[in-house]
Design an enzyme around this catalytic site. Structure first.
Site, PDB file in Angstrom:
ATOM      1  CE1 TYR A 144      -3.614   2.626   0.595  1.00  0.00           C
ATOM      2  CE2 TYR A 144      -2.334   3.330   2.498  1.00  0.00           C
ATOM      3  CZ  TYR A 144      -3.373   3.535   1.606  1.00  0.00           C
ATOM      4  OH  TYR A 144      -4.156   4.662   1.724  1.00  0.00           O
ATOM      5  CG  ASP A 239       5.702   3.804   0.845  1.00  0.00           C
ATOM      6  OD1 ASP A 239       5.993   4.490   1.852  1.00  0.00           O
ATOM      7  OD2 ASP A 239       4.547   3.679   0.408  1.00  0.00           O
ATOM      8  CE  LYS A 267       0.876   4.984   8.431  1.00  0.00           C
ATOM      9  NZ  LYS A 267       0.936   4.353   7.135  1.00  0.00           N
TER      10      LYS A 267
HETATM   11  C1  LIG Z   1       0.301   4.807   5.718  1.00  0.00           C
HETATM   12  C2  LIG Z   1       1.060   4.568   4.471  1.00  0.00           C
HETATM   13  C3  LIG Z   1       0.992   5.431   3.373  1.00  0.00           C
HETATM   14  C4  LIG Z   1       0.028   6.577   3.307  1.00  0.00           C
HETATM   15  O1  LIG Z   1       0.283   7.534   4.290  1.00  0.00           O
HETATM   16  P1  LIG Z   1      -0.901   8.519   4.717  1.00  0.00           P
HETATM   17  O2  LIG Z   1      -0.237   9.445   5.689  1.00  0.00           O
HETATM   18  O3  LIG Z   1      -1.966   7.667   5.309  1.00  0.00           O
HETATM   19  O4  LIG Z   1      -1.350   9.224   3.496  1.00  0.00           O
HETATM   20  C5  LIG Z   1       1.828   5.203   2.298  1.00  0.00           C
HETATM   21  N1  LIG Z   1       2.683   4.173   2.285  1.00  0.00           N
HETATM   22  C6  LIG Z   1       2.764   3.314   3.319  1.00  0.00           C
HETATM   23  C7  LIG Z   1       3.755   2.199   3.270  1.00  0.00           C
HETATM   24  C8  LIG Z   1       1.946   3.473   4.432  1.00  0.00           C
HETATM   25  O5  LIG Z   1       2.005   2.589   5.429  1.00  0.00           O
END
Ligand SMILES: *Cc1c(COP(=O)(O)O)cnc(C)c1O
Length: 430
Positions: A144, A239, A267
């Site tokens: 994701y 990511d 995060k």
């Molecule tokens: C949470 C997450 C996102 C998206 O971040 P948001 O702050 O919710 O937009 C993108 N990539 C990864 C791996 C994530 O865990």
């Protein structure tokens, strides 16, 4: 004043917010029942509007690595807010946080701050396309990357075919520029590069896929992606929105000893406030406006209060030797669970990297790809989730979401989790 229950609040919310929530999984759709509306957090605990206290293993989906309301972070936020909440102009603390991030992460020379992980990924993708002059993006099923159009894409039929939108509202033409590969499948990655390597702008992967369970990848697979992208003149994007500053100071890149071309963060980096970031070498980042032609901007980007919360969090992590401690805590959790669940007649498996962990119930082997995931896990998880909730333990409300330990969890909290899990798994069916 009479207090509203969680259910009453959800009813009220549903009238004015779709599903009554501002992010879908919060609605408890996968587990049923009323979502809890939280009034406050206290370290490893959260308290809902009915005054019920829960031991929290969601920790806001990862940002709260120090736990809720760490007193130093709160003090920094309060002091900073009193000096002005936004300027739309540069401020010192964004430079300080950028310096800290650049110093921490392998290969990073410059970083740009945005306000969410989605925005970070979206911008990194645009940069990759702008820098390479190519359009194709490769992602992996089960990873994701936020909700940007080009990444809300599922595999099409057959290998070198266009992806399919996985959300209404994503144009087919956008999805057609995304290729979706299975995780942990070197042959599929090699075949795609052999067929279309010269058209690929970037491969994006969660080096520790933690949004569909925890689908641990062998280092060799990530090395193969590093090599394939390099040979094809494509970029490798890690990511690290979840893994960055959580699994190690230098994220998964440090853990695996693999340096990507671009990395995205979110995060933990915002210390509980809305912050995302993307970065890479100075040469790559110089494509970004105002230095280069790739446009990206944000009214609240580099927000002083959010930057200060992030910087305070990173400094505390460093001072507390957090990454060593979190690994020790994770190992303790693993031991407690192994002990408590030893005789339990359920096919469980615990997957863990540092303070990120996931329980699957589809056999003794944990899956390593989306294709290997049990599609029925939700039905099994639902009663487990509610039994834990009734006993005061808050898990993320889906079978496919990972759990988090933070510095606020104590040994007693960890023991209680494992013991309660045993109780719940051995309780006679209701
Ligand atoms: C949470 C997450 C996102 C998206 O971040 P948001 O702050 O919710 O937009 C993108 N990539 C990864 C791996 C994530 O865990």
């Amino acid at each position: 004043m009479s207090k509203e229950t969680n259910a009453e609040l959800h009813e009220r919310a549903r009238k004015v917010i779709p599903g009554g929530v501002n992010s879908p999984v919060r609605a408890f759709g996968a587990v049923g029942g009323s979502p809890r509306f939280f009034a406050r957090g206290e370290g490893a605990y959260v308290v809902d509007e009915e005054g019920k206290r829960y031991l929290d293993f969601m920790q806001s989906w990862g940002p709260l690595i120090l736990g809720h309301c760490h007193p130093e972070v709160i003090e920094v936020i309060q002091n900073k807010a009193a000096l002005g909440t936004s300027f739309g102009a540069p401020c010192r603390v964004e430079v300080e946080l950028a310096e800290a991030v650049v110093a921490a992460y392998p290969g990073l020379e410059q970083v740009r701050f945005v306000s969410s992980g989605t925005e970070a990924v979206m911008s990194a993708i645009r940069l990759a396309r702008g820098a390479t002059g190519r359009d194709l993006i490769v992602k992996f099923a089960g990873c994701y990357h936020g909700h940007a159009d080009h990444l809300l894409v599922a595999a099409g039929s057959g290998l070198a075919t266009a992806g399919q939108p996985s959300s209404a509202g994503v144009p087919k033409d956008f999805a057609a520029l995304t290729r979706v590969l299975p995780l942990n499948d070197e042959a599929a990655a090699k075949a795609l590069f052999a067929a279309e390597g010269s058209r690929i702008a970037a491969v994006i992967i969660e080096p520790i896929p933690a949004n569909n369970g925890l689908l641990l990848q062998p280092k060799e697979f990530l090395l193969t992606l590093r090599r394939l992208t390099q040979e094809a003149g494509a970029l490798l994007i890690f990511d690290e929105v979840i893994s960055g500053f959580r699994v190690a100071k230098g994220g998964a890149a440090e853990l695996f000893g693999i340096t990507p071309d671009l990395a995205t963060f979110g995060k933990v980096i915002g210390g509980g406030l809305p912050v995302g970031a993307y970065g890479g070498s100075k040469a790559l980042m110089s494509h970004i406006a105002p230095e280069g032609p790739v446009y990206q901007a944000g009214t609240l980007s580099g927000n002083p209060v959010a930057m200060a919360a992030g910087l305070a969090t990173l400094r505390i992590l460093e001072r507390e030797k957090a990454w060593t401690k979190l690994e020790e805590m994770g190992a303790r959790l693993e031991k407690e669970i192994n002990t408590q669940l030893a005789g339990v007649n359920v096919p469980w498996a615990l997957t863990r990297v540092g303070s990120i962990f996931w329980l699957s119930f589809q056999g003794k082997e944990a899956p390593r790809s989306a294709e290997a995931l049990d599609q029925n896990a939700g039905a099994l998880f639902k009663p487990l989730f509610h039994a834990m909730l009734d006993r005061g333990i808050y898990l993320p409300p889906s079978a496919y979401e990972v759990m988090f330990l933070g510095l606020a969890h104590t040994d007693a909290d960890i023991a209680l989790f494992a013991k309660t899990l045993r109780e719940v798994l051995t309780a006679p069916p209701a």
